[in-house]
Design an enzyme around this catalytic site. Structure first.
Site, PDB file in Angstrom:
ATOM      1  N   SER A 249       0.851  -1.200   0.000  1.00 22.23           N
ATOM      2  CA  SER A 249       0.000   0.000   0.000  1.00 22.23           C
ATOM      3  C   SER A 249       0.878   1.239   0.000  1.00 22.23           C
ATOM      4  O   SER A 249       2.013   1.206   0.477  1.00 22.23           O
ATOM      5  CB  SER A 249      -0.880   0.026   1.253  1.00 22.23           C
ATOM      6  OG  SER A 249      -0.131   0.457   2.384  1.00 22.23           O
ATOM      7  N   ASP A 250       0.348   2.339  -0.541  1.00 20.14           N
ATOM      8  CA  ASP A 250       1.002   3.610  -0.273  1.00 20.14           C
ATOM      9  C   ASP A 250       0.774   3.919   1.203  1.00 20.14           C
ATOM     10  O   ASP A 250      -0.150   3.397   1.838  1.00 20.14           O
ATOM     11  CB  ASP A 250       0.438   4.716  -1.178  1.00 20.14           C
ATOM     12  CG  ASP A 250       1.421   5.879  -1.321  1.00 20.14           C
ATOM     13  OD1 ASP A 250       2.385   5.969  -0.529  1.00 20.14           O
ATOM     14  OD2 ASP A 250       1.220   6.706  -2.226  1.00 20.14           O
ATOM     15  N   TRP A 251       1.624   4.758   1.763  1.00 20.41           N
ATOM     16  CA  TRP A 251       1.586   5.032   3.205  1.00 20.41           C
ATOM     17  C   TRP A 251       0.291   5.773   3.555  1.00 20.41           C
ATOM     18  O   TRP A 251       0.106   6.933   3.170  1.00 20.41           O
ATOM     19  CB  TRP A 251       2.819   5.844   3.593  1.00 20.41           C
ATOM     20  CG  TRP A 251       3.990   4.998   4.011  1.00 20.41           C
ATOM     21  CD1 TRP A 251       4.671   5.123   5.188  1.00 20.41           C
ATOM     22  CD2 TRP A 251       4.620   3.922   3.304  1.00 20.41           C
ATOM     23  NE1 TRP A 251       5.692   4.173   5.239  1.00 20.41           N
ATOM     24  CE2 TRP A 251       5.673   3.419   4.111  1.00 20.41           C
ATOM     25  CE3 TRP A 251       4.388   3.297   2.075  1.00 20.41           C
ATOM     26  CZ2 TRP A 251       6.488   2.351   3.734  1.00 20.41           C
ATOM     27  CZ3 TRP A 251       5.204   2.238   1.692  1.00 20.41           C
ATOM     28  CH2 TRP A 251       6.231   1.770   2.508  1.00 20.41           C
ATOM     29  N   GLY A 252      -0.595   5.102   4.261  1.00 17.72           N
ATOM     30  CA  GLY A 252      -1.884   5.700   4.593  1.00 17.72           C
ATOM     31  C   GLY A 252      -2.936   5.476   3.528  1.00 17.72           C
ATOM     32  O   GLY A 252      -3.981   6.109   3.541  1.00 17.72           O
ATOM     33  N   GLY A 253      -2.668   4.543   2.600  1.00 16.43           N
ATOM     34  CA  GLY A 253      -3.591   4.318   1.487  1.00 16.43           C
ATOM     35  C   GLY A 253      -4.639   3.248   1.738  1.00 16.43           C
ATOM     36  O   GLY A 253      -5.458   2.957   0.873  1.00 16.43           O
TER      37      GLY A 253
END
Length: 723
Positions: A249-253
């Site tokens: 995942s993207d960070w916070g995605g």
């Protein structure tokens, strides 16, 4: 049991065994808790291994153009290490502007070595999101507007990185083409545009580059977040493309446990953070794929096979990286890496305009050189978001010019304008204090007075990596230059006819002064050796050979997304009304003259093209056809030309672009030398995506093979037929 039996190597540790056997063996030995622990972060940049089985942790690092400094375990602050200062490489726009696959391979090799030395096994890059609007704050991290160029340039980068036993994590999959509302916007795009424009570079990364990791995007598509998206991850990435790597995942995605379980995500990072600064402390056990996932597995509501699918992908990553005992050790911060960065930068700098042969500077005749502009002294390896670096050193343009020219000419500097004087970024203190209290009028008056006395004036400006410019998290507000630079340039042009404007950016800019300025250079965020590379171009030690990887429009309205009011969307819904007509495809269709075309770039020498020929008049569906053209260096210095092949479909059942890039080759030629360049294509270069059939279709009929020095500088064409 005999002693031999007791000491037999477990299958998962036996590197002679097929990787899938090793995966299944390791999986069979793991507890449910150990499996779930692998699926989510344990710190800002790492996830758990299985110490009991000797399976190491996974460590990810930003970014696409240099290895980010160490941060604290659970904070964004730098960890204060003294041995993590990297070589900063040119941003990926610069790499794309080289149009040279060998430069891409070199780039991947050296950045992979830096990541490996720092014991990172996931490099969070390269980025291949398509340049849809010049306002996107993150375009500088990507590879331009054309899917074919991005596809061809991304593959050698991935292969170079992964030869070091480090996974390239190609990002941001998919449709992350703006920073405005990036965490919430839902992208509506037709299937043709999705498959023809926005997906090809990712597909090439997977199928040709064999990328070991893919990063999901922040935005939504068909109402689902891209980090856990049935259509993008299960149907396309794993289903159609047969991707066997890990989805990060993207960070916070990540936004939903059930979707994360079933929709193709493997590893969750950075939840409850913007991926840059803020973040809940020690939140890892509460991640969507942590305790909530474990509880659902323990209760039987979710079958164990769902976690097994994820862990298989993560184990495959481990066997390819941390558990590959034969991988090299890498190297870090070396002179060789700096030299590679300089070479890439020199090949990526684009000479946009050079009337009266203002350049190169002849140091035998030039006694006084005036350098004007904040970007001449402003460090560009910091800022811009997650790709901000702590570089071992950075040679600013002014320093590069001084180092190369000060023995032969007097170099004077005038500030010209004050932009962002911030002198500390994320723990990195700048060596120059950028504060200057003088007024705009005073700064311009000083520059103009000095310009009148100089033999040549070098204005070094453009954008920077501050918020609202080339920076993650926000988009630009306009196409124009900030900080009243247009005024400075206009006044300098009146004061001295030998003016060179050097624009440093990752994006196109408006140039209302274009007719008043004889020479214009587009350069990029070129990293550690930035100033050295620029100076070598200015004096002709290196001959410019870069070409634009995106169109420079005269005004925003000359871009499809802006003309159709299709950016940034309404109520968090962005509809790509321009469909497949992105970049030069739009300007071709609308017959708009760009400020500078896709593929444009001049040299200090001249090239003459012969007439393109084909080796046959028609081809069958399973045949290939070749086109050849001779190119000759007709000037008096060695140089490189980028020959471009475009294909035009002359009759089609669906609307198609006027032409599309389907081949390019960079050829080095000595003065008077001639070489023949040959491109070979098959039906894939003639095909479009038919959404109704959900397949690629090549229709019978006539096509043109078009040879150009840019998207608008067409040299010759030849007709052929598909039967």
């Amino acid at each position: 049991m005999n002693a031999v039996g007791q000491n037999a190597l477990p299958v998962y540790l036996d590197e002679s065994k097929p990787i899938e056997e090793r995966v299944e063996d390791a999986l069979s030995r793991m507890t449910l808790e150990e499996k779930v622990a692998m699926c989510h972060a344990q710190s800002k940049f790492s996830s758990a291994g299985v110490p009991r089985l000797g399976i190491p942790e996974n460590w990810a690092t930003d970014g696409p153009h240099g290895i980010r400094p160490e941060v604290l375990w659970d904070e964004w602050e730098q960890a204060g290490w003294t041995n993590d200062s990297c070589i900063a490489f040119p941003a990926l726009t610069a790499l794309a502007a080289t149009w040279n696959k060998d430069m891409s391979a070199l780039y991947g090799k050296v950045i992979g070595e830096e990541a490996r030395y720092r014991n990172k096994n996931i490099l969070l890059g390269p980025g291949v999101n398509i340049y849809r609007t010049p306002l996107n704050g993150r375009n500088f991290e990507y590879m331009g507007e054309d899917p074919f160029l991005a596809s061809k340039m991304v593959v050698p980068y991935i292969q170079g990185v992964q030869a070091n036993g480090v996974a390239a994590c190609v990002k941001h999959f998919a449709l992350n083409n703006q920073e405005v509302d990036r965490h919430t916007v839902n992208v509506n795009v037709d299937d043709r545009a999705l498959y023809e424009i926005y997906l090809p570079a990712f597909k090439a990364a997977v199928q040709e580059g064999n990328a070991w990791a893919i990063m999901g995007a922040y935005n939504r598509y068909k109402g689902e977040w891209a980090c856990h998206n049935q259509y993008l991850l299960n149907d396309i990435l794993r289903g159609e493309w047969k991707f066997d790597g890990v989805v990060v995942s993207d960070w916070g995605g990540v936004n939903n446990t059930m979707q994360s379980i079933y929709n193709g995500l493997d590893m969750e990072f950075g939840s409850w953070t913007n991926g840059l600064s803020e973040g809940a402390s020690n939140a890892y056990d509460n991640y969507y794929l942590a305790k909530p996932f474990l509880k659902l597995l323990q209760s039987g509501e979710v079958k164990e096979e769902e976690v097994n699918k994820k862990v298989r992908n993560i184990l495959r990553l481990a066997f390819r990286t941390t558990m590959n005992t034969k991988r090299p050790w890498g190297s870090f911060g070396t002179a060789e890496h700096a030299a590679a960065g300089r070479k890439i930068a020199e090949e990526g700098i684009v000479l946009l305009k050079n009337d009266n042969n203002t350049l190169p500077i002849d140091l035998n005749k030039t006694k006084k050189i005036l350098v004007v502009g904040e970007n001449a002294i402003k460090p560009m390896t910091v800022g811009g978001g997650s790709s901000s670096l702590k570089a071992k050193y950075e040679i600013a343009p002014l320093d590069g010019i001084m180092n190369r020219m000060a023995k032969q000419a007097e170099i004077i500097y005038a500030r010209g304008y004050v932009g962002d004087p911030t002198s500390e970024y994320n723990g990195v203190k700048l060596k120059r204090d950028l504060h200057d209290a003088r007024s705009e009028a005073e700064l311009i008056a000083e520059a103009v007075k000095l310009a009148k006395e100089a033999d040549i004036v070098l204005f070094i400006g453009g954008l920077n990596k501050s918020e609202g410019q080339d920076c993650e998290g926000v988009d630009r507000e306009s196409l124009g230059l900030p900080y009243a630079q247009d005024k400075v340039i206009t006044e300098l042009a009146k004061a001295n006819k030998n003016l060179v404007v050097i624009n440093i950016s990752g994006n196109a800019i408006a140039m209302p002064w274009v007719k008043e300025v004889p020479s214009i250079i587009q350069t990029w965020y070129n990293g550690t050796e930035s100033g050295t590379a620029l100076a070598s171009i200015l004096v002709g030690d290196a001959n410019p050979s870069g070409k634009l990887p995106f169109t420079f429009p005269v005004k925003l309205d000359d871009n499809g997304a802006h003309k159709l009011h299709a950016y940034p969307g309404v109520d968090k819904e962005a509809t790509y009304k321009e469909s497949i007509f992105v970049g030069y495809r739009w300007t071709d269709k609308e017959n708009i003259k760009p400020l500078f075309s896709f593929g444009h770039g001049l040299s200090y020498t001249t090239f003459e093209y012969g007439k393109v020929t084909a080796n046959k008049k028609e081809l069958g569906l399973n045949d290939k056809i070749s086109f050849s053209v001779k190119v000759k260096n007709t000037g008096n210095r060695e140089g490189a030309e980028i020959v471009q092949l475009y294909i035009s479909d002359l009759q089609s059942s669906l609307p198609r672009p006027l032409k599309e890039l389907k081949g390019f080759e960079k050829v080095n030629l000595k003065p008077g030398e001639e070489k023949e360049v040959t491109f070979t294509i098959d039906k894939s270069a003639l095909s479009f995506f038919d959404a109704d059939k959900h397949d690629w279709v090549a229709e019978n009929g006539d096509f043109d093979a078009v040879i150009g020095a840019s998207a608008t500088d067409i040299k010759s064409k030849v007709k052929f037929t598909l039967k």
